[in-house]
Design a protein around this motif. Structure first.
Motif, mmCIF file in Angstrom:
data_model
loop_
_atom_site.group_PDB
_atom_site.id
_atom_site.type_symbol
_atom_site.label_atom_id
_atom_site.label_comp_id
_atom_site.label_asym_id
_atom_site.label_seq_id
_atom_site.Cartn_x
_atom_site.Cartn_y
_atom_site.Cartn_z
ATOM 1 N N ASP A 208 5.531 12.858 -5.521
ATOM 2 C CA ASP A 208 4.161 12.822 -5.002
ATOM 3 C C ASP A 208 3.617 11.395 -4.970
ATOM 4 O O ASP A 208 2.859 11.026 -4.064
ATOM 5 C CB ASP A 208 3.239 13.745 -5.803
ATOM 6 N N TYR A 209 4.017 10.559 -5.943
ATOM 7 C CA TYR A 209 3.593 9.150 -5.921
ATOM 8 C C TYR A 209 4.201 8.437 -4.714
ATOM 9 O O TYR A 209 3.504 7.714 -3.990
ATOM 10 C CB TYR A 209 4.013 8.438 -7.203
ATOM 11 N N VAL A 210 5.494 8.631 -4.503
ATOM 12 C CA VAL A 210 6.170 7.975 -3.378
ATOM 13 C C VAL A 210 5.541 8.413 -2.059
ATOM 14 O O VAL A 210 5.261 7.587 -1.177
ATOM 15 C CB VAL A 210 7.679 8.286 -3.401
ATOM 16 N N ASP A 211 5.285 9.725 -1.919
ATOM 17 C CA ASP A 211 4.679 10.227 -0.679
ATOM 18 C C ASP A 211 3.295 9.628 -0.448
ATOM 19 O O ASP A 211 2.913 9.329 0.687
ATOM 20 C CB ASP A 211 4.570 11.755 -0.733
ATOM 21 N N ARG A 212 2.558 9.426 -1.523
ATOM 22 C CA ARG A 212 1.173 8.969 -1.411
ATOM 23 C C ARG A 212 1.050 7.452 -1.276
ATOM 24 O O ARG A 212 0.230 6.951 -0.498
ATOM 25 C CB ARG A 212 0.391 9.444 -2.645
ATOM 26 N N VAL A 214 3.773 4.876 -0.982
ATOM 27 C CA VAL A 214 4.753 4.024 -0.293
ATOM 28 C C VAL A 214 4.476 4.037 1.200
ATOM 29 O O VAL A 214 4.686 5.042 1.882
ATOM 30 C CB VAL A 214 6.195 4.484 -0.595
ATOM 31 N N LYS A 215 3.996 2.908 1.707
ATOM 32 C CA LYS A 215 3.657 2.777 3.126
ATOM 33 C C LYS A 215 4.721 2.008 3.909
ATOM 34 O O LYS A 215 4.812 2.129 5.128
ATOM 35 C CB LYS A 215 2.310 2.052 3.273
ATOM 36 N N PRO A 217 8.872 -0.182 3.129
ATOM 37 C CA PRO A 217 9.952 -0.250 2.127
ATOM 38 C C PRO A 217 9.643 -1.107 0.910
ATOM 39 O O PRO A 217 10.099 -0.790 -0.198
ATOM 40 C CB PRO A 217 11.129 -0.824 2.929
ATOM 41 N N THR A 218 8.860 -2.167 1.072
ATOM 42 C CA THR A 218 8.589 -3.025 -0.086
ATOM 43 C C THR A 218 7.746 -2.318 -1.139
ATOM 44 O O THR A 218 7.726 -2.734 -2.304
ATOM 45 C CB THR A 218 7.890 -4.333 0.340
ATOM 46 N N ASP A 219 7.067 -1.235 -0.751
ATOM 47 C CA ASP A 219 6.265 -0.476 -1.724
ATOM 48 C C ASP A 219 7.129 0.334 -2.684
ATOM 49 O O ASP A 219 6.604 0.895 -3.658
ATOM 50 C CB ASP A 219 5.297 0.469 -0.998
ATOM 51 N N PHE A 220 8.424 0.412 -2.415
ATOM 52 C CA PHE A 220 9.319 1.107 -3.349
ATOM 53 C C PHE A 220 9.446 0.353 -4.679
ATOM 54 O O PHE A 220 9.925 0.915 -5.661
ATOM 55 C CB PHE A 220 10.718 1.268 -2.743
ATOM 56 N N ILE A 221 9.044 -0.911 -4.705
ATOM 57 C CA ILE A 221 9.116 -1.695 -5.937
ATOM 58 C C ILE A 221 7.785 -1.573 -6.670
ATOM 59 O O ILE A 221 6.738 -1.981 -6.159
ATOM 60 C CB ILE A 221 9.422 -3.176 -5.641
ATOM 61 N N VAL A 222 7.840 -0.994 -7.869
ATOM 62 C CA VAL A 222 6.629 -0.786 -8.669
ATOM 63 C C VAL A 222 6.886 -1.361 -10.059
ATOM 64 O O VAL A 222 7.681 -0.823 -10.836
ATOM 65 C CB VAL A 222 6.271 0.709 -8.773
ATOM 66 N N TYR A 223 6.212 -2.448 -10.364
ATOM 67 C CA TYR A 223 6.418 -3.115 -11.654
ATOM 68 C C TYR A 223 5.805 -2.332 -12.813
ATOM 69 O O TYR A 223 4.717 -1.763 -12.687
ATOM 70 C CB TYR A 223 5.770 -4.501 -11.653
ATOM 71 N N ASP A 224 6.509 -2.352 -13.919
ATOM 72 C CA ASP A 224 5.908 -2.043 -15.217
ATOM 73 C C ASP A 224 5.534 -3.404 -15.800
ATOM 74 O O ASP A 224 6.373 -4.102 -16.370
ATOM 75 C CB ASP A 224 6.912 -1.313 -16.110
ATOM 76 N N HIS A 225 4.290 -3.813 -15.619
ATOM 77 C CA HIS A 225 3.897 -5.191 -15.923
ATOM 78 C C HIS A 225 4.086 -5.543 -17.396
ATOM 79 O O HIS A 225 4.512 -6.660 -17.717
ATOM 80 C CB HIS A 225 2.447 -5.426 -15.490
ATOM 81 N N THR A 226 3.785 -4.616 -18.275
ATOM 82 C CA THR A 226 3.949 -4.902 -19.704
ATOM 83 C C THR A 226 5.413 -5.145 -20.040
ATOM 84 O O THR A 226 5.762 -6.112 -20.731
ATOM 85 C CB THR A 226 3.409 -3.735 -20.547
ATOM 86 N N GLU A 227 6.275 -4.278 -19.529
ATOM 87 C CA GLU A 227 7.705 -4.413 -19.792
ATOM 88 C C GLU A 227 8.257 -5.692 -19.171
ATOM 89 O O GLU A 227 9.061 -6.403 -19.780
ATOM 90 C CB GLU A 227 8.435 -3.181 -19.233
ATOM 91 N N LEU A 228 7.804 -6.011 -17.955
ATOM 92 C CA LEU A 228 8.293 -7.206 -17.275
ATOM 93 C C LEU A 228 7.840 -8.473 -17.996
ATOM 94 O O LEU A 228 8.630 -9.407 -18.181
ATOM 95 C CB LEU A 228 7.810 -7.217 -15.825
ATOM 96 N N GLU A 229 6.580 -8.515 -18.399
ATOM 97 C CA GLU A 229 6.080 -9.693 -19.125
ATOM 98 C C GLU A 229 6.885 -9.914 -20.405
ATOM 99 O O GLU A 229 7.237 -11.048 -20.746
ATOM 100 C CB GLU A 229 4.598 -9.507 -19.464
#
Length: 363
Positions: A208-212, A214-215, A217-229
């Motif tokens: 449901d998140y992807v359907d809502r 992702v507009k 292809p680049t929207d397929f990348i979703v950071y977990d900012h805390t984990e990435l930092e």
């Protein structure tokens, strides 16, 4: 070869190019700067060689002694063109401290000797090409290095847009693809499979998140900012530098067939904006990737291929803990006939054994 040696070689090349530019000017005043730049290039180069061979130089070491100290370390080889380079140093002293203008023809002859010196010593002592050595040479061989080599070629060709895109592709290969949620566009996965499939936040690993959201292809990348930092800090990467590169380069995405998608963001690809930032972006990206690869190369790990075991039945429960009363986090998907485990251990209540799931292999 360590990073400081490479950087000094790059500095020597840069100073040498500046020196040649000054010597090429019709203005005789530029001969002063040309001689000083050539001498600075030679000193930077000799410091790189000394570091490479382990020769002890310090701020009190006189220029003429550089050759003797390095020669002691590279016997039976000897540094060439010693007399010519000592003459260059003399011209530098006379021009800088006594205001004596160097002769143009002598400067041009010495410039030829300097380049021959750089080329010969780089090859014979350090085993590299002076003309092309860069910190990219220290990276692991692979796709990321290839992207940065292409970025370097683009930068040298004044193609700032291509350079920026290649830099972002390098960032994608090392970071962004780990946060890809495209696996969930066709349906939700079990929590266990979802955890293995992507490092994106759990809220994004749903159909449901992807359907809502992702507009493109680049929207397929979703950071977990805390984990990435946290990952950036662990790797010794300056977070401000990383986000600067992320902010100033166009987004990219790569499909499973390795086809690249570039979001041609006109604001980011504006030539005026790019030209003002492209050298910073390139150097910052190289430093980021080098930090990752250096950390990886210095980390000691066991070489281990997890063994594969046959399942006695399908849809086996997977527990959160080594305890059948603990939460069931998932079941092996229907059709899975094998699994990889990285260890076996007794249960919390002395029962078992329990097998720690490594990954699944679909039949």
């Amino acid at each position: 070869m360590n990073i400081e040696v490479v950087r000094r070689l790059c500095l020597a090349r840069h100073l040498h190019q500046l020196g040649l530019g000054s010597l090429g000017s019709a203005n005789d005043l530029h001969l002063f700067s040309g001689v000083n730049l050539l001498q600075d290039a030679v000193e930077a180069f000799l410091l790189a060689v000394a570091d490479f061979v382990g020769a002890g130089l310090d701020e009190r070491t006189q220029f003429a002694k550089y050759f003797d100290i390095i020669n002691d370390k590279i016997e039976p080889k000897q540094l060439p063109f010693k007399n010519q380079l000592l003459r260059l140093n003399r011209l530098r002293v006379d021009s800088k401290h006594h205001g004596i203008q160097p002769a143009r023809d002598e400067c041009q002859r010495l410039a030829v000797y300097v380049l021959e010196f750089f080329d010969e010593v780089s090859t014979s002592v350090m085993g590299v090409s002076f003309a092309t050595v860069s910190t990219i040479d220290l990276l692991e061989t692979g796709e990321t290095k290839e992207q940065l080599l292409e970025a370097k070629q683009a930068l040298e060709a004044s193609d700032a847009a291509r350079c920026a895109i290649c830099c972002r592709k390098a960032i994608y290969l090392e970071f962004e693809r780990q946060y890809d949620v495209s696996e969930f566009k066709d349906g939700d996965k079990s929590p266990l499979v979802a955890a293995l499939a992507s490092e994106a936040p759990f809220y994004a690993k749903r159909k449901d998140y992807v359907d809502r959201e992702v507009k493109d292809p680049t929207d397929f990348i979703v950071y977990d900012h805390t984990e990435l930092e946290q990952k950036l800090l662990t790797q010794g990467i300056d977070t401000t530098t990383f986000w600067n590169v992320w902010r100033l380069t166009p987004e990219v995405y790569r499909f499973k067939d390795k086809t690249w998608v570039v979001k041609h963001e006109f604001r980011k690809l504006d030539s005026k904006t790019l030209n003002a930032n492209i050298e910073y972006l390139f150097n910052a990206t190289v430093d980021i990737i080098l930090a990752i690869h250096s950390k990886r190369q210095s980390t000691r790990q066991l070489a281990f291929d997890a063994p594969t075991f046959e399942l006695k039945e399908q849809q086996v429960r997977v527990y959160e803990k080594a305890d059948t009363d603990s939460r069931i986090v998932g079941t092996t998907p229907e059709g899975v006939v094998q699994m990889q485990c990285d260890y076996r251990v007794a249960g919390l209540r002395g029962d078992g054994p329990y097998w720690h799931v490594y990954c699944f292999e679909q039949n």
